[in-house]
Design a protein around this motif. Structure first.
Motif, PDB file in Angstrom:
ATOM      1  N   VAL A 177       0.840  -1.203   0.000  1.00  0.00           N
ATOM      2  CA  VAL A 177       0.000   0.000   0.000  1.00  0.00           C
ATOM      3  C   VAL A 177       0.875   1.253   0.000  1.00  0.00           C
ATOM      4  O   VAL A 177       0.663   2.184  -0.792  1.00  0.00           O
ATOM      5  CB  VAL A 177      -0.949   0.000   1.214  1.00  0.00           C
ATOM      6  CG1 VAL A 177      -1.644   1.351   1.358  1.00  0.00           C
ATOM      7  CG2 VAL A 177      -1.991  -1.100   1.080  1.00  0.00           C
ATOM      8  N   LEU A 178       1.870   1.283   0.873  1.00  0.00           N
ATOM      9  CA  LEU A 178       2.762   2.443   0.931  1.00  0.00           C
ATOM     10  C   LEU A 178       3.538   2.614  -0.363  1.00  0.00           C
ATOM     11  O   LEU A 178       3.723   3.741  -0.843  1.00  0.00           O
ATOM     12  CB  LEU A 178       3.731   2.297   2.104  1.00  0.00           C
ATOM     13  CG  LEU A 178       3.182   2.595   3.497  1.00  0.00           C
ATOM     14  CD1 LEU A 178       4.291   2.476   4.540  1.00  0.00           C
ATOM     15  CD2 LEU A 178       2.571   3.987   3.567  1.00  0.00           C
ATOM     16  N   MET A 179       4.012   1.530  -0.943  1.00  0.00           N
ATOM     17  CA  MET A 179       4.760   1.621  -2.199  1.00  0.00           C
ATOM     18  C   MET A 179       3.904   2.218  -3.308  1.00  0.00           C
ATOM     19  O   MET A 179       4.367   3.061  -4.081  1.00  0.00           O
ATOM     20  CB  MET A 179       5.256   0.230  -2.600  1.00  0.00           C
ATOM     21  CG  MET A 179       6.374  -0.302  -1.720  1.00  0.00           C
ATOM     22  SD  MET A 179       6.709  -2.052  -2.014  1.00  0.00           S
ATOM     23  CE  MET A 179       7.287  -2.005  -3.711  1.00  0.00           C
ATOM     24  N   ASN A 180       2.641   1.784  -3.385  1.00  0.00           N
ATOM     25  CA  ASN A 180       1.752   2.334  -4.410  1.00  0.00           C
ATOM     26  C   ASN A 180       1.451   3.796  -4.162  1.00  0.00           C
ATOM     27  O   ASN A 180       1.327   4.589  -5.114  1.00  0.00           O
ATOM     28  CB  ASN A 180       0.454   1.526  -4.451  1.00  0.00           C
ATOM     29  CG  ASN A 180       0.655   0.147  -5.043  1.00  0.00           C
ATOM     30  OD1 ASN A 180       1.461  -0.038  -5.944  1.00  0.00           O
ATOM     31  ND2 ASN A 180      -0.061  -0.839  -4.537  1.00  0.00           N
ATOM     32  N   LEU A 186      -2.378   4.739  -7.424  1.00  0.00           N
ATOM     33  CA  LEU A 186      -3.579   4.412  -6.656  1.00  0.00           C
ATOM     34  C   LEU A 186      -4.474   3.369  -7.323  1.00  0.00           C
ATOM     35  O   LEU A 186      -5.061   2.542  -6.620  1.00  0.00           O
ATOM     36  CB  LEU A 186      -4.383   5.684  -6.384  1.00  0.00           C
ATOM     37  CG  LEU A 186      -3.731   6.698  -5.438  1.00  0.00           C
ATOM     38  CD1 LEU A 186      -4.645   7.898  -5.257  1.00  0.00           C
ATOM     39  CD2 LEU A 186      -3.427   6.074  -4.092  1.00  0.00           C
ATOM     40  N   PRO A 187      -4.623   3.353  -8.651  1.00  0.00           N
ATOM     41  CA  PRO A 187      -5.507   2.339  -9.243  1.00  0.00           C
ATOM     42  C   PRO A 187      -5.096   0.908  -8.932  1.00  0.00           C
ATOM     43  O   PRO A 187      -5.927   0.010  -8.948  1.00  0.00           O
ATOM     44  CB  PRO A 187      -5.396   2.625 -10.748  1.00  0.00           C
ATOM     45  CG  PRO A 187      -5.074   4.081 -10.827  1.00  0.00           C
ATOM     46  CD  PRO A 187      -4.176   4.335  -9.651  1.00  0.00           C
ATOM     47  N   ARG A 188      -3.825   0.678  -8.615  1.00  0.00           N
ATOM     48  CA  ARG A 188      -3.369  -0.678  -8.327  1.00  0.00           C
ATOM     49  C   ARG A 188      -3.822  -1.151  -6.939  1.00  0.00           C
ATOM     50  O   ARG A 188      -3.729  -2.342  -6.629  1.00  0.00           O
ATOM     51  CB  ARG A 188      -1.848  -0.742  -8.438  1.00  0.00           C
ATOM     52  CG  ARG A 188      -1.278  -2.147  -8.530  1.00  0.00           C
ATOM     53  CD  ARG A 188       0.238  -2.103  -8.556  1.00  0.00           C
ATOM     54  NE  ARG A 188       0.723  -1.447  -9.728  1.00  0.00           N
ATOM     55  CZ  ARG A 188       1.097  -2.061 -10.851  1.00  0.00           C
ATOM     56  NH1 ARG A 188       1.037  -3.374 -10.902  1.00  0.00           N
ATOM     57  NH2 ARG A 188       1.530  -1.395 -11.885  1.00  0.00           N
ATOM     58  N   VAL A 272      -2.948   0.730   8.155  1.00  0.00           N
ATOM     59  CA  VAL A 272      -2.527   1.005   6.777  1.00  0.00           C
ATOM     60  C   VAL A 272      -3.252   0.077   5.806  1.00  0.00           C
ATOM     61  O   VAL A 272      -3.695   0.496   4.728  1.00  0.00           O
ATOM     62  CB  VAL A 272      -0.998   0.856   6.639  1.00  0.00           C
ATOM     63  CG1 VAL A 272      -0.574   0.946   5.180  1.00  0.00           C
ATOM     64  CG2 VAL A 272      -0.275   1.923   7.447  1.00  0.00           C
ATOM     65  N   VAL A 273      -3.396  -1.194   6.189  1.00  0.00           N
ATOM     66  CA  VAL A 273      -4.095  -2.155   5.333  1.00  0.00           C
ATOM     67  C   VAL A 273      -5.549  -1.729   5.138  1.00  0.00           C
ATOM     68  O   VAL A 273      -6.065  -1.703   4.009  1.00  0.00           O
ATOM     69  CB  VAL A 273      -4.033  -3.566   5.930  1.00  0.00           C
ATOM     70  CG1 VAL A 273      -4.906  -4.533   5.132  1.00  0.00           C
ATOM     71  CG2 VAL A 273      -2.597  -4.070   5.953  1.00  0.00           C
ATOM     72  N   ARG A 274      -6.237  -1.379   6.231  1.00  0.00           N
ATOM     73  CA  ARG A 274      -7.644  -0.953   6.133  1.00  0.00           C
ATOM     74  C   ARG A 274      -7.771   0.342   5.331  1.00  0.00           C
ATOM     75  O   ARG A 274      -8.704   0.507   4.541  1.00  0.00           O
ATOM     76  CB  ARG A 274      -8.215  -0.733   7.537  1.00  0.00           C
ATOM     77  CG  ARG A 274      -8.206  -1.971   8.424  1.00  0.00           C
ATOM     78  CD  ARG A 274      -9.185  -3.011   7.960  1.00  0.00           C
ATOM     79  NE  ARG A 274      -9.273  -4.130   8.895  1.00  0.00           N
ATOM     80  CZ  ARG A 274      -9.995  -5.212   8.696  1.00  0.00           C
ATOM     81  NH1 ARG A 274     -10.692  -5.320   7.579  1.00  0.00           N
ATOM     82  NH2 ARG A 274     -10.023  -6.194   9.581  1.00  0.00           N
ATOM     83  N   ALA A 280      -8.944   2.067  -2.065  1.00  0.00           N
ATOM     84  CA  ALA A 280      -9.198   1.297  -3.284  1.00  0.00           C
ATOM     85  C   ALA A 280     -10.648   1.433  -3.729  1.00  0.00           C
ATOM     86  O   ALA A 280     -10.947   1.423  -4.923  1.00  0.00           O
ATOM     87  CB  ALA A 280      -8.852  -0.168  -3.054  1.00  0.00           C
ATOM     88  N   LYS A 281     -11.566   1.577  -2.771  1.00  0.00           N
ATOM     89  CA  LYS A 281     -12.978   1.742  -3.114  1.00  0.00           C
ATOM     90  C   LYS A 281     -13.264   3.127  -3.696  1.00  0.00           C
ATOM     91  O   LYS A 281     -14.239   3.312  -4.428  1.00  0.00           O
ATOM     92  CB  LYS A 281     -13.848   1.535  -1.876  1.00  0.00           C
ATOM     93  CG  LYS A 281     -13.704   0.166  -1.227  1.00  0.00           C
ATOM     94  CD  LYS A 281     -14.489   0.115   0.080  1.00  0.00           C
ATOM     95  CE  LYS A 281     -14.187  -1.144   0.864  1.00  0.00           C
ATOM     96  NZ  LYS A 281     -14.878  -1.165   2.167  1.00  0.00           N
TER      97      LYS A 281
END
Length: 444
Positions: A177-180, A186-188, A272-274, A280-281
């Motif tokens: 998530v941080l890498m993106n 963001l689309p990834r 961070v995951v949440r 993503a939504k």
């Protein structure tokens, strides 16, 4: 000071401070809680189906070893009715992968699971040692990641398996998530934060095709430290040496940042995951590439109306989506060398403090009294919907005509010396040597 009792059973002495929430647990309770959480992740997301054959991506490391052990335990305890096999990929890294594969072979005997090993050399004609020698240590993880992902699918297709589970944990997902975010990709996020990272292709009807492979991450919400604790207290046999090429990877910077955040706030990893799931939504067209399949893999309990809005008081997704649309319009305007005139609505219908709210676009240099049309915002063109197909060269699932693995291989093969030249040189050498010998015999 008397020893602290376990917060769950209240009888045994607490010997483990759980990294996820700092609760004090005894050994049996910790093992039980860890396995129960993995079981909840599997059942709540409907990852497995009875009668399914599942390949575990085994590297010999702590994550895949714990995954194999837990799945074998849970499959027997809760009767999932699935068949488990081990699938290992040999990247061809001497001093690292050859040693870890010995661990995988021992695991296969310990867990009584059949093992299949597939190598880069067999699939692509290159080992990672050869790739690094060709391209250097910077950027080599790109090659390895693309090749490994495709190798898992090819190996699963050979085994007749349509579902591969990997040992990606919460730390891995948070790092991604941080890498993106740092890359502005963001689309990834929709794919990387989904617990099912790939879904069967709709364009292939062949059940043995490697485009019909699903991947899932049962350890998505498990902390890396807790995985290590589980492996330690269960006395699992795993390989702990880090890849010799990974220190140069960009992921190392994201990992260091995640670890620093975890020291300050233990829940930072899951936060961070949440957050990645929520973002993503909100990303426009985030699930167009997979025809909405990725969205269906998000747990129902996490889906809220209007994106990430929830009872916890976070802002609703409609506001964020409209803001992102305005930002996208401004970017298009800036690229076309247009000016953006922001107006504010005060309820009187007059410009600025007197006219209607809206965005007025005009060419630089034009006077305000010119004859340009006002009140018409420039709308950007809608991005073309990404459709998944098959690579024309290898048949792998890809949104492009040629998949990334084939593109990378083409670049490597162009730089590789031709074998014919080497053989021709040796033949010429033999002919010259024979000619010299004949000449010497004639002189004698």
């Amino acid at each position: 000071m008397p020893p602290s009792p376990c917060v769950l059973c209240k009888t045994n002495r607490a010997v483990i401070l759980r990294p996820k929430d700092h609760s004090k647990l005894c050994k049996p309770c910790f093992l039980s809680v860890f396995e129960t959480e993995i079981h909840h992740t599997i059942t709540s997301n409907h990852l497995f189906q009875r009668g399914e054959k599942i390949a575990i991506g085994a590297s010999g490391g702590k994550d895949s070893t714990v995954l194999a052990s837990v799945l074998k335990t849970l499959n027997g305890r809760y009767d999932y009715g699935v068949e488990l096999v081990l699938l290992s990929i040999d990247e061809g890294i001497k001093g690292y992968r050859d040693d870890s594969l010995e661990t995988v072979k021992r695991n296969a005997k310990q867990y009584d699971m059949p093992l299949t090993i597939l190598g880069y050399d067999e699939l692509y004609g290159w080992t990672m040692d050869q790739v690094v020698e060709q391209v250097g240590k910077k950027g080599n993880c790109t090659y390895c990641g693309v090749f490994r992902r495709q190798a898992l699918d090819r190996g699963a297709a050979r085994l007749g398996v349509r579902h591969v589970v990997t040992g990606h944990n919460a730390d891995d997902v948070a790092e991604t998530v941080l890498m993106n975010l740092l890359r502005g990709d963001l689309p990834r996020l929709s794919r990387t934060t989904s617990i099912v990272t790939s879904t069967p292709s709709a364009i292939s009807t062949d059940p043995n095709s490697h485009t019909n492979i699903k991947r899932s991450k049962p350890l998505k919400y498990a902390y890396e430290k807790e995985i290590v604790l589980y492996a330690h207290h269960k006395n699992l046999d795993y390989f702990s040496t880090e890849c010799i090429y990974s220190p140069e990877a960009f992921r190392g910077s994201a990992r260091a940042l995640i670890k620093n955040l975890e020291r300050v706030r233990p829940s930072a990893i899951l936060d961070v995951v949440r957050s990645g799931e929520d973002m993503a939504k909100l990303v426009l067209s985030s699930d167009e590439g997979c025809e909405g399949a990725c969205a269906s893999t998000i747990p129902a309990a996490e889906e809220e109306v209007d994106g990430c809005g929830s009872v916890n008081g976070r802002s609703v997704g409609g506001e964020m989506a409209s803001m992102e649309q305005r930002l996208a319009q401004n970017e298009v305007v800036a690229e076309q060398d247009l000016e953006v005139e922001m107006t504010i609505n005060h309820g009187s219908g007059q410009r600025h403090d007197e006219h209607d709210s809206g965005t007025t676009l005009r060419k630089p240099g034009k006077k305000r009294g010119g004859k340009e049309k006002r009140g018409q915002a420039f709308l950007p063109k809608k991005t073309q919907k990404q459709v998944m197909g098959q690579c024309k060269k290898c048949g792998y699932l890809s949104s492009q005509e040629i998949c990334k693995a084939c593109v990378l291989l083409e670049g490597l093969n162009k730089s590789r010396p031709k074998n014919g030249i080497e053989l021709g040189y040796e033949a010429d050498t033999h002919r010259i040597a024979n000619g010299v010998n004949d000449l010497q015999m004639q002189v004698d």
